[in-house]
Write an enzyme that holds these catalytic residues in place. Structure first.
Site, PDB file in Angstrom:
ATOM      1  N   GLY A 156       0.853  -1.187   0.000  1.00  0.00           N
ATOM      2  CA  GLY A 156       0.000   0.000   0.000  1.00  0.00           C
ATOM      3  C   GLY A 156       0.887   1.235   0.000  1.00  0.00           C
ATOM      4  N   ILE A 158       2.285   2.837   2.413  1.00  0.00           N
ATOM      5  CA  ILE A 158       3.468   2.748   3.284  1.00  0.00           C
ATOM      6  C   ILE A 158       4.496   1.793   2.679  1.00  0.00           C
ATOM      7  CG2 ILE A 158       4.291   2.037   5.575  1.00  0.00           C
ATOM      8  CD1 ILE A 158       1.596   3.140   6.696  1.00  0.00           C
ATOM      9  N   SER A 177       1.807  -9.395  -1.579  1.00  0.00           N
ATOM     10  CA  SER A 177       0.597  -8.672  -1.207  1.00  0.00           C
ATOM     11  C   SER A 177      -0.566  -9.383  -1.866  1.00  0.00           C
ATOM     12  CB  SER A 177       0.667  -7.211  -1.639  1.00  0.00           C
ATOM     13  OG  SER A 177       0.619  -7.122  -3.038  1.00  0.00           O
ATOM     14  N   ARG A 178      -1.778  -8.917  -1.554  1.00  0.00           N
ATOM     15  CA  ARG A 178      -2.968  -9.572  -2.097  1.00  0.00           C
ATOM     16  C   ARG A 178      -2.910  -9.639  -3.618  1.00  0.00           C
ATOM     17  NH1 ARG A 178      -7.674  -6.574   0.852  1.00  0.00           N
ATOM     18  NH2 ARG A 178      -6.097  -5.029   0.390  1.00  0.00           N
ATOM     19  N   ILE A 233       6.257  -2.498  11.361  1.00  0.00           N
ATOM     20  CA  ILE A 233       5.750  -1.153  11.651  1.00  0.00           C
ATOM     21  C   ILE A 233       4.243  -1.093  11.397  1.00  0.00           C
ATOM     22  CG2 ILE A 233       7.859   0.213  11.343  1.00  0.00           C
ATOM     23  CD1 ILE A 233       5.352  -0.389   8.521  1.00  0.00           C
ATOM     24  N   ARG A 235       1.006  -3.727  12.309  1.00  0.00           N
ATOM     25  CA  ARG A 235       0.174  -4.068  13.459  1.00  0.00           C
ATOM     26  C   ARG A 235       0.754  -5.321  14.110  1.00  0.00           C
ATOM     27  NH1 ARG A 235      -1.767   0.221  13.700  1.00  0.00           N
ATOM     28  NH2 ARG A 235      -3.952   0.824  13.578  1.00  0.00           N
ATOM     29  N   ASP A 259       7.863  -1.901  16.162  1.00  0.00           N
ATOM     30  CA  ASP A 259       7.177  -0.703  16.660  1.00  0.00           C
ATOM     31  C   ASP A 259       5.797  -1.062  17.195  1.00  0.00           C
ATOM     32  OD1 ASP A 259       6.913   2.103  17.121  1.00  0.00           O
ATOM     33  OD2 ASP A 259       5.712   2.314  15.294  1.00  0.00           O
ATOM     34  N   GLU A 264      -0.520  -4.129  23.044  1.00  0.00           N
ATOM     35  CA  GLU A 264       0.131  -2.876  23.484  1.00  0.00           C
ATOM     36  C   GLU A 264      -0.598  -2.280  24.674  1.00  0.00           C
ATOM     37  OE1 GLU A 264       0.250  -0.525  19.912  1.00  0.00           O
ATOM     38  OE2 GLU A 264       1.341  -2.070  18.854  1.00  0.00           O
ATOM     39  N   HIS A 282       5.264   2.026  19.503  1.00  0.00           N
ATOM     40  CA  HIS A 282       4.246   2.389  18.494  1.00  0.00           C
ATOM     41  C   HIS A 282       4.259   3.902  18.234  1.00  0.00           C
ATOM     42  CE1 HIS A 282       0.103   1.192  16.644  1.00  0.00           C
ATOM     43  NE2 HIS A 282       0.696   2.136  15.949  1.00  0.00           N
TER      44      HIS A 282
HETATM   45  O1  LIG Z   1      -1.320   2.960  14.301  1.00  0.00           O
HETATM   46  C1  LIG Z   1      -1.638   3.964  13.813  1.00  0.00           C
HETATM   47  C2  LIG Z   1      -2.583   4.146  12.747  1.00  0.00           C
HETATM   48  O2  LIG Z   1      -3.475   3.332  12.563  1.00  0.00           O
HETATM   49  O3  LIG Z   1      -2.435   5.138  12.054  1.00  0.00           O
END
Ligand SMILES: O=CC(=O)O
Length: 316
Positions: A156, A158, A177-178, A233, A235, A259, A264, A282
């Site tokens: 995506g 990011i 990726s998908r 970075i 989830r 991260d 969490e 995070h």
């Molecule tokens: O973790 C942070 C977000 O979802 O932007």
């Protein structure tokens, strides 16, 4: 300007002080996270609430939504919608907005930062110098980053920003990726373990949620070479955390830069004890500049909703 009677807005978690001030200035703000008995609080005030603000990492539980019969907007401070029941929102005509575009670069910077910090053992050597160990022993060698094979899971916004940065390190970029993105010049692997087998580093950049839960598991760690580093970075839910810890303990992989975590702000003691992992709380989007941009976007979405204007950052 808003109408004379202030609108009721529910806030699920603390946000930046200046966003809080602006929301408080224009709306009747209900801070659910400060209530001893949230259920009783919503039984009393839920009927008046028409907009809700939450963070990407917090989301909103479906039973909370069920206590908000007039809700028309969920404004997310962040980009993750994995903590939101989007089917429920769709069925009940609730719009969802995110702070799209604001945090891509920062999170990608964090991914590269964690990769460099893990490979070159920056935090380890910081501790080494501070403890005076340099006076007694020669520092050992670390792992080169430039020119290596980088696997990115998730392509995506990011993922693409990470790839762009990695290109500056002359890395061989490949992704799973998908779907294949035919406009991108990177090798595509439909299968994550197959990507892992061919990667020196694996960066997890895929969205969280049911579809990706636990996908980075033992099969992936076993497929990675023993010298591999894993960076997350995205989830915590995407990585099977016990499998990650086992892989680090057995030497199936060489290190990790994290991260995000499964639960969490809890970080397992096993990870805290490992020198070969670099841990962040995070904070991928946690710069002054980006958090300010995110605050502005959230406020713009909430204001547009109450002014009956098109929502600038609605999803779908
Ligand atoms: O973790 C942070 C977000 O979802 O932007």
């Amino acid at each position: 300007m808003m109408t004379d009677i202030p609108h009721d807005v529910l806030l699920m978690a603390p946000v930046m002080a200046n966003l809080l001030e602006r929301l408080e200035g224009d709306f009747r703000l209900h801070r659910l996270y400060e209530q001893d008995d949230p259920h009783a609080y919503l039984a009393e005030h839920g009927g008046a609430i028409t907009a809700l603000v939450t963070r990407g990492d917090v989301g909103v539980a479906t039973p909370v939504l069920e206590q908000l019969p007039q809700l028309g907007l969920i404004a997310v401070f962040g980009v993750g919608t994995d903590g939101i029941d989007l089917d429920y929102a769709r069925r009940h005509g609730i719009a969802v907005t995110i702070t799209s575009g604001a945090l891509t670069e920062d999170v990608a910077d964090m991914a590269l930062g964690l990769l460099l910090a893990t490979a070159r053992q920056l935090c380890h050597y910081d501790r080494f110098v501070r403890a005076g160990r340099w006076l007694q022993e020669a520092p050992g060698l670390t792992t080169r980053v430039s020119g290596k094979r980088l696997g990115i899971f998730g392509m995506g916004n990011i993922g693409r920003a990470i790839a762009q940065r990695a290109a500056g390190f002359d890395m061989r970029i490949q992704y799973a990726s998908r779907r294949r993105h035919s406009s991108l010049p990177y090798a595509y692997y439909p299968d994550l373990p197959a990507l892992a087998r061919e990667s020196d580093f694996l960066i997890v950049a895929v969205a969280g949620g049911k579809e990706t839960a636990g996908l980075v598991d033992k099969a992936v760690f076993d497929a990675l070479p023993n010298h591999a580093l894993v960076i997350n970075i995205a989830r915590g839910s995407v990585v099977n955390q016990p499998d990650l810890i086992a892989a680090l303990q057995s030497g199936a992989i060489a290190g990790a830069g994290l991260d995000v975590y499964a639960d969490e702000p809890q970080v397992p003691a096993a990870l805290l004890a490992m020198e070969q992992v670099v841990l962040q709380p995070h904070v991928g989007s946690g710069t002054h500049e980006t958090r300010q941009k995110m605050s502005d976007i959230v406020f713009a979405n909430v204001s547009a909703f109450f002014n009956r204007e098109p929502l600038p950052h609605a999803i779908e």
